[in-house]
Scaffold this motif. Sequence first.
Motif, PDB file in Angstrom:
ATOM      1  N   ASN A 188      15.385 100.857 -21.421  1.00  0.00           N
ATOM      2  CA  ASN A 188      14.636 100.148 -20.379  1.00  0.00           C
ATOM      3  C   ASN A 188      13.155 100.504 -20.435  1.00  0.00           C
ATOM      4  O   ASN A 188      12.286  99.655 -20.209  1.00  0.00           O
ATOM      5  CB  ASN A 188      15.193 100.484 -18.999  1.00  0.00           C
ATOM      6  N   GLY A 189      12.870 101.781 -20.703  1.00  0.00           N
ATOM      7  CA  GLY A 189      11.480 102.203 -20.809  1.00  0.00           C
ATOM      8  C   GLY A 189      10.747 101.496 -21.924  1.00  0.00           C
ATOM      9  O   GLY A 189       9.572 101.116 -21.776  1.00  0.00           O
ATOM     10  N   ALA A 190      11.430 101.294 -23.050  1.00  0.00           N
ATOM     11  CA  ALA A 190      10.807 100.573 -24.159  1.00  0.00           C
ATOM     12  C   ALA A 190      10.510  99.123 -23.772  1.00  0.00           C
ATOM     13  O   ALA A 190       9.463  98.566 -24.143  1.00  0.00           O
ATOM     14  CB  ALA A 190      11.719 100.621 -25.388  1.00  0.00           C
ATOM     15  N   VAL A 191      11.423  98.507 -23.006  1.00  0.00           N
ATOM     16  CA  VAL A 191      11.208  97.130 -22.547  1.00  0.00           C
ATOM     17  C   VAL A 191      10.008  97.060 -21.604  1.00  0.00           C
ATOM     18  O   VAL A 191       9.172  96.153 -21.690  1.00  0.00           O
ATOM     19  CB  VAL A 191      12.479  96.602 -21.855  1.00  0.00           C
ATOM     20  N   LEU A 192       9.906  98.025 -20.693  1.00  0.00           N
ATOM     21  CA  LEU A 192       8.791  98.035 -19.738  1.00  0.00           C
ATOM     22  C   LEU A 192       7.452  98.225 -20.451  1.00  0.00           C
ATOM     23  O   LEU A 192       6.452  97.587 -20.093  1.00  0.00           O
ATOM     24  CB  LEU A 192       9.009  99.141 -18.704  1.00  0.00           C
ATOM     25  N   GLU A 193       7.428  99.089 -21.453  1.00  0.00           N
ATOM     26  CA  GLU A 193       6.190  99.281 -22.206  1.00  0.00           C
ATOM     27  C   GLU A 193       5.795  98.004 -22.952  1.00  0.00           C
ATOM     28  O   GLU A 193       4.609  97.664 -23.034  1.00  0.00           O
ATOM     29  CB  GLU A 193       6.363 100.434 -23.205  1.00  0.00           C
TER      30      GLU A 193
END
Length: 317
Positions: A188-193
Amino acid sequence: MLKIYKSLETGPLQELSLKTLESGAWINIVDPTPYELKVVGNLTEVEPDFLRSALDDEERSHIDIEDDSVMILTNVPVVRDEGSYDTLPLAIIVTEEYIITVCLEETPVLSYFNEKSARFFRTFKKTRFLFQILYRSATFYLRYLRQISKQSDEIESKLRHSMKNREILKLLELQKALTFFNASLRSNGAVLEKLMRLRTTTSMQPMLKYYEEDEDLLEDVIIENKQAREMVEMYSKILARLADTFSSIMSNNLNQVMKFLAAVTILLAIPTVISSFFGMNVPVPMAENSNGFFFICVLAGSLAAFCGLLLWRRDMF
């Protein structure tokens, strides 16, 4: 299940149908049938793969972009029976006219967006609504992590008094939940970035229009997601050390029990050996003595007591 909503300018939600579908509507699809996916795909002209992406419960978070739509697949937390936790993929598809969500189950993340909370979001503000869904997902991760922390404290308190298999298995369930959360939060963090980087992409303007408030909300989502990841890592270490500690305690308790049983076996062997000697069918000392049985019992008891004293001094009891 297929539900369609659209926020009115005054705030309340208006429920629509496929026949009355309007621009700015939110199409919420839960555990869809092939017919529902086909109808929604035809009406919205969304790629069929986008609509089916969330139907694989092992799908990881990612972003797919087409000319007229963008699909953000994220993993949201859910609670199973008996307090076990898991994650599910949620596909959020944004087009120029609609926002579509697809999930295998009804989740508390999407259930939050209803008539009671309608004043806090607008379905026609698609970018902001997308970030509000992601923010709600991050807050539920934090909520469930606090519940996991509370449950681990209760398990620790119970294990201090009685080490039952039920509590140890529950500890294993919590460790498994943290593993799922950790993997989901990282993706999810990669998607948000990536969403943060896409705010400057002009080709995304028709689908995702970033305003200043939207960028602030996205930053809040990233912060909440990072906080959840830090909590997962901390709780994972705590549970791992807790499991190792109680495993050592159980091994030590087993050693204590085995040591005690070995000492008892030695003490019982002494009178057994003596009685075996005097029970032979051959002439033995004190065979004709009327007090022979008493003397033999005293001898066996004295030797057993002497050996018991030696074992006690060696901390065998």
